[in-house]
Design an enzyme around this catalytic site. Structure first.
Site, PDB file in Angstrom:
ATOM      1  N   HIS A   1       1.314  53.328 147.962  1.00 26.15           N
ATOM      2  CA  HIS A   1       0.946  54.687 148.389  1.00 26.15           C
ATOM      3  C   HIS A   1       1.435  54.977 149.803  1.00 26.15           C
ATOM      4  O   HIS A   1       0.727  55.583 150.607  1.00 26.15           O
ATOM      5  CB  HIS A   1      -0.570  54.857 148.311  1.00 26.15           C
ATOM      6  CG  HIS A   1      -1.027  56.283 148.190  1.00 26.15           C
ATOM      7  ND1 HIS A   1      -0.813  57.217 149.167  1.00 26.15           N
ATOM      8  CD2 HIS A   1      -1.695  56.923 147.204  1.00 26.15           C
ATOM      9  CE1 HIS A   1      -1.344  58.379 148.797  1.00 26.15           C
ATOM     10  NE2 HIS A   1      -1.884  58.225 147.605  1.00 26.15           N
TER      11      HIS A   1
ATOM     12  N   GLU B   1       4.566  58.284 144.375  1.00 25.68           N
ATOM     13  CA  GLU B   1       3.918  57.117 143.794  1.00 25.68           C
ATOM     14  C   GLU B   1       4.342  56.927 142.338  1.00 25.68           C
ATOM     15  O   GLU B   1       3.850  57.609 141.448  1.00 25.68           O
ATOM     16  CB  GLU B   1       2.402  57.291 143.844  1.00 25.68           C
ATOM     17  CG  GLU B   1       1.841  57.682 145.197  1.00 25.68           C
ATOM     18  CD  GLU B   1       0.525  58.415 145.055  1.00 25.68           C
ATOM     19  OE1 GLU B   1      -0.401  57.863 144.428  1.00 25.68           O
ATOM     20  OE2 GLU B   1       0.418  59.552 145.554  1.00 25.68           O
TER      21      GLU B   1
ATOM     22  N   HIS C   1      -7.831  55.890 142.543  1.00 22.57           N
ATOM     23  CA  HIS C   1      -7.132  54.745 143.122  1.00 22.57           C
ATOM     24  C   HIS C   1      -7.955  53.453 143.084  1.00 22.57           C
ATOM     25  O   HIS C   1      -7.974  52.684 144.048  1.00 22.57           O
ATOM     26  CB  HIS C   1      -6.702  55.054 144.549  1.00 22.57           C
ATOM     27  CG  HIS C   1      -5.661  56.117 144.657  1.00 22.57           C
ATOM     28  ND1 HIS C   1      -4.709  56.336 143.679  1.00 22.57           N
ATOM     29  CD2 HIS C   1      -5.414  57.051 145.638  1.00 22.57           C
ATOM     30  CE1 HIS C   1      -3.917  57.331 144.046  1.00 22.57           C
ATOM     31  NE2 HIS C   1      -4.321  57.787 145.214  1.00 22.57           N
TER      32      HIS C   1
END
Length: 380
Positions: free
Chosen positions: A204, A344, A130
């Site tokens: 997210h 996501e 991420h």
């Protein structure tokens, strides 16, 4: 911006309402808290006429709350998160944040562009997750503007400098949240660069349609994903490169599947590796010009329905497997495994290292675009 500067700005601000009457949806700007250096963390609350409201804060350009009515009209916050800036800083998690530069995992925290290898931040064992240790989720974004109207909106911007977390190129990012009166929250991501780089942006949020603190977690909810294949992973949760059929497995959500059905099936090695579901589904629609359905969640208890739409070719479904009961969130709720699920939309994990997955490359003169929608409703 300090709190004093913010107050001065708001004193001169006026509501943006379309001519001809009251707006169908509204945007209200406020202070959520302060960073350790005194910089203000702003919030904007987008509200529609049907009872849906979403609060987004500048820290991480994060969805901090998402309120939606059930079949009986009762409003519940259907995302997990924190009540204060301090909690987001001291106990960071990916709970509603904007994720970048590269959402999901990059194997070995490295990739190559034009013959040059770039080493990026390692924050998931030897891999990058991420965007790295200081990804976009930990930045205090600029809230450029808010507006009322048929779609209430808020515009967030961020400059990611060349070398940020090891990624090349100065990247200018823009995220627009807009809510209509029908319960659809659209998120438009865009980015430009001055040097070749890779980009994969998403949100997210972790949802629980029963509401924050629902005692049954998400296991009494039904998920549909229109995907006939998924990307199996290795022990580091990096895709192996295979596009595997979901047929005959607990990864088959095409006809809808209760979330308690298969999450503990130890006979499936992929469930063991992910401690549940933490995988990318290959959407049958592929990449599309307009957002199309990526997932649908239904909760019979409340009647709430969530649909996720995207222009991207994949969706990562994470069943909250690593929420371990050690973190207290909004309203004093102790979060446990399965108390929220993430859906996501994205390019596939590790695409920069797996050319068969496509390309996440962005060059100067191009604009990265991704549109996703969280659409809530209720059924009888």
């Amino acid at each position: 911006m300090t709190k004093g500067q913010w107050i001065g700005l708001m004193a001169g601000a006026s509501a943006l309402v379309p001519a001809g009457g009251a707006a169908a949806a509204t945007a209200e700007r406020s202070v959520f808290g302060e960073m350790p250096d005194g910089e203000v963390v702003e919030a904007v609350t987008l509200s529609g006429e049907n009872g849906v409201s979403v609060r987004v804060i500048t820290l991480g350009a994060t969805i901090q709350s998402f309120n939606a009515p059930g079949r009986d009209g009762a409003i519940a916050d259907i995302t997990i998160g924190y009540d204060t800036v301090e909690d987001y800083l001291e106990r960071p998690n990916y709970w509603g944040q904007t994720i970048g530069r590269y959402a999901n995992r990059v194997a070995g925290a490295r990739f190559s562009l034009d013959g040059k290898t770039y080493q990026v931040s390692q924050n998931d064992g030897e891999n990058s997750l991420h965007g790295g240790a200081e990804g976009f989720d930990k930045r205090n974004w600029t809230l450029e503007s808010v507006a009322d109207g048929e779609r209430a909106s808020a515009v967030f911007t961020l400059r990611s400098p060349d070398g940020d977390q090891g990624y090349p190129g100065n990247l200018d990012v823009r995220v627009v949240y807009s809510l209509d009166e029908h319960g659809a929250l659209t998120i438009d991501f865009s980015a430009t660069t001055d040097a070749p780089t890779v980009v994969n942006l998403t949100n997210h949020a972790l949802f629980n349609l029963g509401g924050n603190g629902w005692p049954y977690g998400t296991y009494d909810q039904r998920l549909t994903i229109p995907a006939s294949r998924y990307t199996p992973v290795d022990g580091g949760l990096i895709p192996t490169g295979e596009l595997r059929t979901v047929e005959g497995t607990v990864f088959d959500f095409r006809a809808g599947r209760m979330l308690h059905d298969g999450i503990r099936q130890a006979q499936d090695e992929q469930i063991m590796l992910g401690r549940g579901w933490d995988h990318n589904w290959v959407l049958d629609k592929g990449r599309t010009a307009q957002p199309e359905l990526a997932a649908r969640v239904e909760h019979d208890g409340s009647g709430r329905v969530l649909e996720v739409l995207t222009t991207e070719p994949g969706v990562q479904f994470y069943s909250g497997n690593f929420i371990d009961g050690t973190l207290t969130g909004k309203d004093g709720v102790l979060y446990r495994m399965g108390d929220g699920i993430a859906l996501e939309p994205q390019m596939f994990p590790d695409t920069p290292n797996q050319p068969t997955f496509g390309s996440a490359r962005l060059d100067p003169g191009e604009t990265y675009l991704h549109t996703m929608i969280y659409r809530v409703s209720s059924k009888n």
